[in-house]
Design an enzyme around this catalytic site. Structure first.
Site, PDB file in Angstrom:
ATOM      1  N   CYS A  86       0.838  -1.201   0.000  1.00  0.00           N
ATOM      2  CA  CYS A  86       0.000   0.000   0.000  1.00  0.00           C
ATOM      3  C   CYS A  86       0.877   1.258   0.000  1.00  0.00           C
ATOM      4  CB  CYS A  86      -0.969  -0.024   1.181  1.00  0.00           C
ATOM      5  SG  CYS A  86      -2.311   1.170   1.036  1.00  0.00           S
ATOM      6  N   HIS A 173      -3.691  -5.281   0.532  1.00  0.00           N
ATOM      7  CA  HIS A 173      -3.160  -5.698   1.828  1.00  0.00           C
ATOM      8  C   HIS A 173      -3.155  -7.222   1.927  1.00  0.00           C
ATOM      9  CE1 HIS A 173      -2.829  -1.788   3.897  1.00  0.00           C
ATOM     10  NE2 HIS A 173      -3.781  -1.436   3.061  1.00  0.00           N
ATOM     11  N   GLU A 175      -1.794  -8.979   4.162  1.00  0.00           N
ATOM     12  CA  GLU A 175      -1.717  -9.431   5.549  1.00  0.00           C
ATOM     13  C   GLU A 175      -3.079  -9.656   6.193  1.00  0.00           C
ATOM     14  OE1 GLU A 175      -1.691  -4.896   5.862  1.00  0.00           O
ATOM     15  OE2 GLU A 175      -1.066  -6.452   4.455  1.00  0.00           O
TER      16      GLU A 175
END
Length: 339
Positions: A86, A173, A175
């Site tokens: 990001c 993202h 994660e």
């Protein structure tokens, strides 16, 4: 104590993201040790840590703002694999000659991602995927010598790579659980790009930590301030595994714990773990100190000050103790390191 740091480490540079700790956790779930450092960590410090790879976290700023957080641009010349997530991807693009602009249409939430190049970080994944986006800026042009490897309807450069320099950036993202295949991006980066072998486990970290504590302390005594919380309890148990009865824990009951909790802490450490424990019931002292105080922040500071005084008074009774063991929650370590 740095000797416990495994040979294979991936550093997460924190640019103010709410998910930096989650990134580090996901990397560890790939059986690779990871630790978080502030984004302004010096190049010399980064080099000294000998990382196998670096991940640049997300953040709340826009890279083209004058006060936007930045890393040392020389970071990209070290030859260490880097993955920007990001804001981290936007910063990589901005510093290396790409173009980052406010997005005509911000991307937030579930987004359709089309993979153009399924090698490297997208290896083993389908060409059309669902990812989680959260950004108001967009990379409109990748830096020179970078290839666009994924796009979305609103992001022409949703992922980019320079395979020769091992530099990668993704706007989504990986994660978060909302990107269900995101762990594969981190695993591919760790294994295929960084060359990690995935030999790290929490158990191996415990073994190394206990061994180093034992070697460092020798026959000296250790004192630990015990609150009964996870951080101080973990510290106490690790030290006790290493040096046994050389450890003394001081548990101060300040009178503001849950019903039955002080008794549970005492019972756990004396009967289950067999730790030398000094239990001080200072509840009346703390309550008297806080009498008439209504401001929560002032209460917090007074409790901290009083705890230190009580702890020091009792510690002096124990005679010479060379080592103090302190358990600190990881976010506090990050905050302290952010200067």
């Amino acid at each position: 104590m740095n000797a416990t740091r495994p040979e294979e480490v991936i550093i997460v540079m924190d640019f103010g993201a709410q998910y930096s700790q989650l990134i580090a956790r996901r990397v560890r779930e790939c059986r690779v040790y990871s630790e978080i450092v502030p984004c302004d960590t010096s190049l010399e410090d980064i080099i000294a840590r000998h990382p196998k790879g670096i991940i640049l976290s997300g953040g709340q700023a826009s890279v083209y703002e004058d006060d936007a957080p930045r890393c040392d641009p020389r970071l990209f010349e070290l030859g260490i694999p880097i993955l920007g997530i990001c804001y981290g991807a936007q910063l990589m693009a901005h510093l290396l000659g790409g173009t980052v602009q406010p997005a005509p249409r911000a991307e937030y939430g579930r987004t359709q991602l089309h993979v153009i190049d399924d090698s490297d970080i997208f290896a083993g994944l389908n060409p059309d995927l669902i990812c989680w986006m959260s950004h108001g800026d967009v990379i409109t042009k990748a830096p020179p010598e970078f290839n666009v490897i994924a796009r979305t309807p609103n992001s022409p450069v949703a992922a980019m790579s320079n395979r020769e320099r091992k530099l990668y950036g993704v706007l989504f993202h990986p994660e978060v659980s909302h990107t269900p295949w995101g762990i594969e991006i981190l695993r591919n980066f760790a294994y295929k790009i960084c060359g990690c072998t995935g030999l790290w486990t929490p158990e191996s970290f415990i073994d190394a930590t206990v061994r180093e504590i034992r070697e460092r302390v020798g026959k000296e005594r250790v004192l630990c301030a015990l609150s009964g919380g996870v951080d101080s309890t973990t510290t106490a148990i690790l030290v006790h595994q290493a040096v046994g009865d050389q450890l003394t824990c001081i548990f101060v009951n300040h009178g503001f714990m849950r019903k039955g909790e002080p008794e549970r802490v005492v019972r756990t450490f004396t009967q289950l773990f067999k730790v030398n424990l000094v239990h001080l019931d200072a509840s009346e002292r703390f309550i008297k100190r806080l009498s008439g105080i209504v401001d929560p922040e002032e209460k917090r500071k007074l409790i901290g000050e009083e705890f230190v005084r009580v702890f020091e008074e009792e510690a002096q009774k124990l005679g010479r103790v060379r080592y103090l063991a302190q358990g600190t929650l990881y976010p506090d370590v990050i905050e302290s390191g952010s200067r």
